[in-house]
Enzyme design. Structure first.
Site, PDB file in Angstrom:
ATOM      1  N   HIS A 153       0.831  -1.212   0.000  1.00  0.00           N
ATOM      2  CA  HIS A 153       0.000   0.000   0.000  1.00  0.00           C
ATOM      3  C   HIS A 153       0.862   1.257   0.000  1.00  0.00           C
ATOM      4  O   HIS A 153       0.380   2.340   0.351  1.00  0.00           O
ATOM      5  CB  HIS A 153      -0.952   0.008   1.206  1.00  0.00           C
ATOM      6  CG  HIS A 153      -1.689  -1.274   1.402  1.00  0.00           C
ATOM      7  ND1 HIS A 153      -1.235  -2.276   2.241  1.00  0.00           N
ATOM      8  CD2 HIS A 153      -2.814  -1.741   0.823  1.00  0.00           C
ATOM      9  CE1 HIS A 153      -2.071  -3.317   2.184  1.00  0.00           C
ATOM     10  NE2 HIS A 153      -3.029  -3.017   1.337  1.00  0.00           N
TER      11      HIS A 153
HETATM   12 FE1  FES Z   1       0.111  -1.891   3.771  1.00  0.00          FE
HETATM   13 FE2  FES Z   1       2.724  -2.252   4.021  1.00  0.00          FE
HETATM   14  S1  FES Z   1       1.713  -0.503   3.339  1.00  0.00           S
HETATM   15  S2  FES Z   1       1.158  -3.679   4.413  1.00  0.00           S
END
Ligand code: FES
Length: 187
Positions: A153
Protein backbone atom coordinates in the site's frame (compact mmCIF):
# COMPACT_ATOMS: atom_id res chain seq x y z
CA UNK A 1 -46.87 -49.14 67.14
CA UNK A 2 -48.07 -48.87 63.63
CA UNK A 3 -47.62 -45.13 63.88
CA UNK A 4 -44.11 -45.56 65.34
CA UNK A 5 -43.23 -48.01 62.62
CA UNK A 6 -44.41 -45.49 60.08
CA UNK A 7 -42.23 -42.82 61.68
CA UNK A 8 -39.23 -45.19 61.80
CA UNK A 9 -39.72 -46.06 58.18
CA UNK A 10 -39.95 -42.39 57.31
CA UNK A 11 -36.80 -41.76 59.38
CA UNK A 12 -35.01 -44.59 57.62
CA UNK A 13 -36.05 -43.24 54.22
CA UNK A 14 -35.01 -39.76 55.30
CA UNK A 15 -31.60 -41.08 56.42
CA UNK A 16 -31.18 -42.99 53.20
CA UNK A 17 -32.10 -39.81 51.33
CA UNK A 18 -29.38 -37.88 53.16
CA UNK A 19 -26.86 -40.61 52.47
CA UNK A 20 -27.81 -40.63 48.78
CA UNK A 21 -27.43 -36.85 48.59
CA UNK A 22 -24.07 -37.06 50.41
CA UNK A 23 -22.92 -39.64 47.92
CA UNK A 24 -24.06 -37.48 45.00
CA UNK A 25 -22.33 -34.44 46.47
CA UNK A 26 -19.12 -36.35 47.16
CA UNK A 27 -19.24 -37.82 43.66
CA UNK A 28 -19.74 -34.35 42.19
CA UNK A 29 -16.82 -32.90 44.17
CA UNK A 30 -14.60 -35.81 43.15
CA UNK A 31 -15.55 -35.31 39.51
CA UNK A 32 -14.76 -31.60 39.83
CA UNK A 33 -11.39 -32.50 41.35
CA UNK A 34 -10.58 -34.80 38.47
CA UNK A 35 -11.73 -32.12 36.05
CA UNK A 36 -9.49 -29.52 37.69
CA UNK A 37 -6.48 -31.81 37.44
CA UNK A 38 -7.31 -32.60 33.84
CA UNK A 39 -7.54 -28.90 32.98
CA UNK A 40 -4.48 -27.76 34.93
CA UNK A 41 -2.08 -30.38 33.64
CA UNK A 42 -2.06 -29.28 29.98
CA UNK A 43 -1.61 -25.65 31.07
CA UNK A 44 1.45 -26.59 33.14
CA UNK A 45 2.84 -28.81 30.42
CA UNK A 46 2.44 -25.96 27.90
CA UNK A 47 4.35 -23.59 30.18
CA UNK A 48 7.53 -25.65 30.00
CA UNK A 49 8.81 -24.89 26.50
CA UNK A 50 10.60 -27.69 24.71
CA UNK A 51 14.22 -27.38 23.62
CA UNK A 52 13.05 -26.97 19.99
CA UNK A 53 10.90 -23.98 20.89
CA UNK A 54 13.69 -22.36 22.91
CA UNK A 55 16.14 -22.84 20.04
CA UNK A 56 13.67 -21.20 17.67
CA UNK A 57 13.27 -18.21 19.96
CA UNK A 58 16.69 -16.74 19.15
CA UNK A 59 18.59 -16.18 15.93
CA UNK A 60 22.35 -15.70 15.66
CA UNK A 61 23.90 -14.06 12.62
CA UNK A 62 27.54 -13.27 11.88
CA UNK A 63 27.48 -9.82 10.33
CA UNK A 64 31.22 -9.51 9.64
CA UNK A 65 30.66 -9.68 5.89
CA UNK A 66 27.91 -7.05 5.72
CA UNK A 67 29.59 -4.01 4.21
CA UNK A 68 28.36 -0.40 4.54
CA UNK A 69 25.45 0.03 2.12
CA UNK A 70 24.58 -3.66 2.26
CA UNK A 71 21.77 -5.45 4.04
CA UNK A 72 20.93 -9.06 4.67
CA UNK A 73 17.71 -10.82 5.52
CA UNK A 74 17.52 -13.30 8.36
CA UNK A 75 14.64 -15.16 9.96
CA UNK A 76 13.61 -14.64 13.57
CA UNK A 77 10.67 -16.58 14.99
CA UNK A 78 9.56 -17.37 11.44
CA UNK A 79 9.49 -13.70 10.45
CA UNK A 80 11.98 -11.76 8.32
CA UNK A 81 14.59 -9.54 9.94
CA UNK A 82 16.59 -6.91 8.10
CA UNK A 83 20.20 -6.32 9.18
CA UNK A 84 21.57 -3.25 7.48
CA UNK A 85 24.99 -1.65 7.63
CA UNK A 86 24.26 2.03 7.02
CA UNK A 87 26.70 4.19 5.06
CA UNK A 88 27.91 7.41 6.73
CA UNK A 89 25.56 9.28 4.35
CA UNK A 90 22.59 7.14 5.45
CA UNK A 91 23.46 7.74 9.11
CA UNK A 92 23.72 11.49 8.43
CA UNK A 93 20.37 11.46 6.58
CA UNK A 94 18.69 9.74 9.54
CA UNK A 95 20.25 12.15 12.04
CA UNK A 96 19.27 15.21 9.99
CA UNK A 97 15.54 14.54 10.46
CA UNK A 98 13.64 16.63 13.01
CA UNK A 99 12.29 13.81 15.15
CA UNK A 100 9.31 15.89 16.34
CA UNK A 101 7.90 15.81 12.81
CA UNK A 102 7.82 12.01 12.72
CA UNK A 103 4.69 9.90 13.04
CA UNK A 104 6.55 7.55 15.39
CA UNK A 105 9.27 9.79 16.86
CA UNK A 106 12.54 7.97 17.47
CA UNK A 107 16.17 8.86 16.82
CA UNK A 108 18.54 6.51 15.02
CA UNK A 109 20.46 6.34 18.28
CA UNK A 110 17.38 5.03 20.08
CA UNK A 111 16.92 2.38 17.41
CA UNK A 112 20.49 1.05 17.46
CA UNK A 113 23.11 -0.01 20.01
CA UNK A 114 25.78 2.34 21.32
CA UNK A 115 28.95 1.92 19.29
CA UNK A 116 26.96 0.23 16.49
CA UNK A 117 24.79 3.15 15.30
CA UNK A 118 25.46 2.13 11.71
CA UNK A 119 24.01 -1.35 12.24
CA UNK A 120 20.25 -1.13 11.91
CA UNK A 121 18.38 -4.29 12.87
CA UNK A 122 14.62 -4.34 12.37
CA UNK A 123 11.83 -6.75 11.67
CA UNK A 124 11.10 -6.96 7.96
CA UNK A 125 7.37 -6.69 8.57
CA UNK A 126 5.41 -3.61 7.50
CA UNK A 127 3.54 -2.14 10.45
CA UNK A 128 0.48 -1.53 8.30
CA UNK A 129 -0.77 -5.00 7.42
CA UNK A 130 2.34 -7.10 7.66
CA UNK A 131 3.77 -7.27 4.13
CA UNK A 132 7.54 -7.62 3.71
CA UNK A 133 8.96 -4.26 2.60
CA UNK A 134 11.56 -4.02 -0.16
CA UNK A 135 14.97 -2.45 0.26
CA UNK A 136 17.08 -5.07 2.01
CA UNK A 137 17.82 -7.16 -1.08
CA UNK A 138 20.29 -6.13 -3.79
CA UNK A 139 18.55 -3.95 -6.36
CA UNK A 140 15.30 -3.67 -4.43
CA UNK A 141 13.41 -0.37 -4.34
CA UNK A 142 14.20 1.59 -1.18
CA UNK A 143 11.47 4.20 -1.57
CA UNK A 144 11.73 7.96 -1.59
CA UNK A 145 13.31 8.14 1.88
CA UNK A 146 16.09 5.68 1.08
CA UNK A 147 15.18 2.99 3.58
CA UNK A 148 12.45 0.51 2.80
CA UNK A 149 9.36 0.56 0.61
CA UNK A 150 6.28 -1.56 1.14
CA UNK A 151 4.70 -2.34 -2.21
CA UNK A 152 1.38 -3.47 -0.73
CA UNK A 153 0.00 0.00 0.00
CA UNK A 154 2.99 2.30 -0.54
CA UNK A 155 4.49 2.89 2.90
CA UNK A 156 7.97 4.43 2.80
CA UNK A 157 10.50 4.09 5.59
CA UNK A 158 13.69 6.15 5.95
CA UNK A 159 17.28 5.05 6.54
CA UNK A 160 16.48 4.44 10.22
CA UNK A 161 13.45 2.35 9.08
CA UNK A 162 11.10 4.98 10.48
CA UNK A 163 7.74 5.43 8.82
CA UNK A 164 7.72 8.58 6.71
CA UNK A 165 4.87 8.18 4.23
CA UNK A 166 1.94 5.88 3.57
CA UNK A 167 -0.55 4.12 5.82
CA UNK A 168 1.83 2.28 8.19
CA UNK A 169 1.40 3.68 11.72
CA UNK A 170 4.75 2.71 13.27
CA UNK A 171 8.44 2.39 12.48
CA UNK A 172 9.71 -1.07 11.57
CA UNK A 173 10.01 -2.83 14.90
CA UNK A 174 13.46 -3.20 16.45
CA UNK A 175 13.67 -6.63 18.12
CA UNK A 176 15.66 -7.41 21.25
CA UNK A 177 19.25 -8.17 20.27
CA UNK A 178 22.85 -8.05 21.50
CA UNK A 179 26.27 -8.12 19.90
CA UNK A 180 29.03 -10.55 20.76
CA UNK A 181 31.94 -9.56 18.57
CA UNK A 182 30.66 -9.75 15.01
CA UNK A 183 27.76 -12.00 15.93
CA UNK A 184 24.37 -10.58 16.67
CA UNK A 185 22.00 -12.63 18.75
CA UNK A 186 18.38 -11.68 18.16
CA UNK A 187 15.78 -12.55 20.76
FE1 FES B 1 0.11 -1.89 3.77
FE2 FES B 1 2.72 -2.25 4.02
S1 FES B 1 1.71 -0.50 3.34
S2 FES B 1 1.16 -3.68 4.41
Amino acid sequence: MAENAAIDTAGAESGAGVRRRDFINIAAVSAAGVGAVAVVYPLISQMSASADVLAESTTEVDIAAVQPGQAIKAVFRKQPVFIRNLTPAEVAAANAVDVTTLRDPQTLQERTKEGHENMLITMGVCTHLGCVPQGAGAGEVKGEFGGYFCPCHGSSYDTAARIRKGPAPKNLQVPEYAFTGTVVKIG
